[in-house]
Design an enzyme around this catalytic site. Structure first.
Site, short mmCIF file in Angstrom:
data_model
loop_
_atom_site.label_atom_id
_atom_site.label_comp_id
_atom_site.label_asym_id
_atom_site.label_seq_id
_atom_site.Cartn_x
_atom_site.Cartn_y
_atom_site.Cartn_z
N ARG A 111 -43.86 2.14 104.81
CA ARG A 111 -42.53 2.74 104.77
C ARG A 111 -41.57 2.06 105.75
NH1 ARG A 111 -43.62 8.90 105.37
NH2 ARG A 111 -45.01 8.07 106.93
N GLU A 120 -53.07 9.43 114.12
CA GLU A 120 -53.27 10.85 114.39
C GLU A 120 -54.38 11.43 113.52
OE1 GLU A 120 -49.49 10.50 111.85
OE2 GLU A 120 -50.44 9.40 113.45
#
Length: 170
Positions: free
Chosen positions: A58, A95
């Site tokens: 992205r 994460e």
């Protein structure tokens, strides 16, 4: 225009407990997409920048149009196994797991001024790996820029010593 309103949240993606920020809803709105790129580019009008570095995937969607807007070259940072030729490689923690990034070792010349761009600053692992690769091959990082930052995850802490800009902070 409130650009934050153009980004939707998808719960439990890519795994349970993650609140995924989906920028595709901003990208499909031509005015919002253009305004996002224009606002980020405005920040760097007076900066001496040679290259924009965008992080897969992205980050390409923000970095490439930003590079065109600023009349600068674009350097892609790719996931493992996507680039041919000589490259620098960095493993990092996400994460929700770990991954590997690669960049051509000749993508940046010693001393070139670089703006690193990604769509989202979360925990900072991905962008920190990119910072390390850019510095390893001699790039001089002007700033690290994001469309959006989730400041409650403290991603800036991993970018100690770097100037950080986020268009949207949540």
């Amino acid at each position: 225009m409130n650009l934050a309103d153009k980004i939707r949240t998808i719960s439990d993606f890519p795994k349970e407990g993650i609140q995924f920020k989906d920028i595709t809803t901003l990208l499909k709105d031509a005015d919002a997409f253009q305004e996002s790129i224009d606002r980020i580019a405005e920040r760097y009008e007076e900066e001496d920048i040679d290259l924009v570095v965008g992080i897969e995937a992205r980050g390409f969607l923000i970095g490439a149009p930003l590079a065109i807007n600023m009349n600068k070259g674009f350097v892609p940072v790719r996931k493992e196994g996507k680039l041919p030729g000589d490259k620098v490689v960095k493993e990092y923690d996400l994460e929700y797991g770990s991954s590997v990034l690669e960049m051509h070792s000749d993508a940046i010349e010693e001393g070139q001024k670089v703006l690193i761009v990604d769509d989202l600053l979360a925990t900072g692992g991905t962008v920190n790996a990119t910072v390390e690769m850019v510095e390893e091959i001699g790039g001089d990082i002007v700033e690290v820029a994001f469309l959006m930052e989730l400041d409650f995850l403290n991603g800036r802490d991993k970018l100690e010593g770097q100037d950080v800009f986020s268009l949207i902070i949540e």
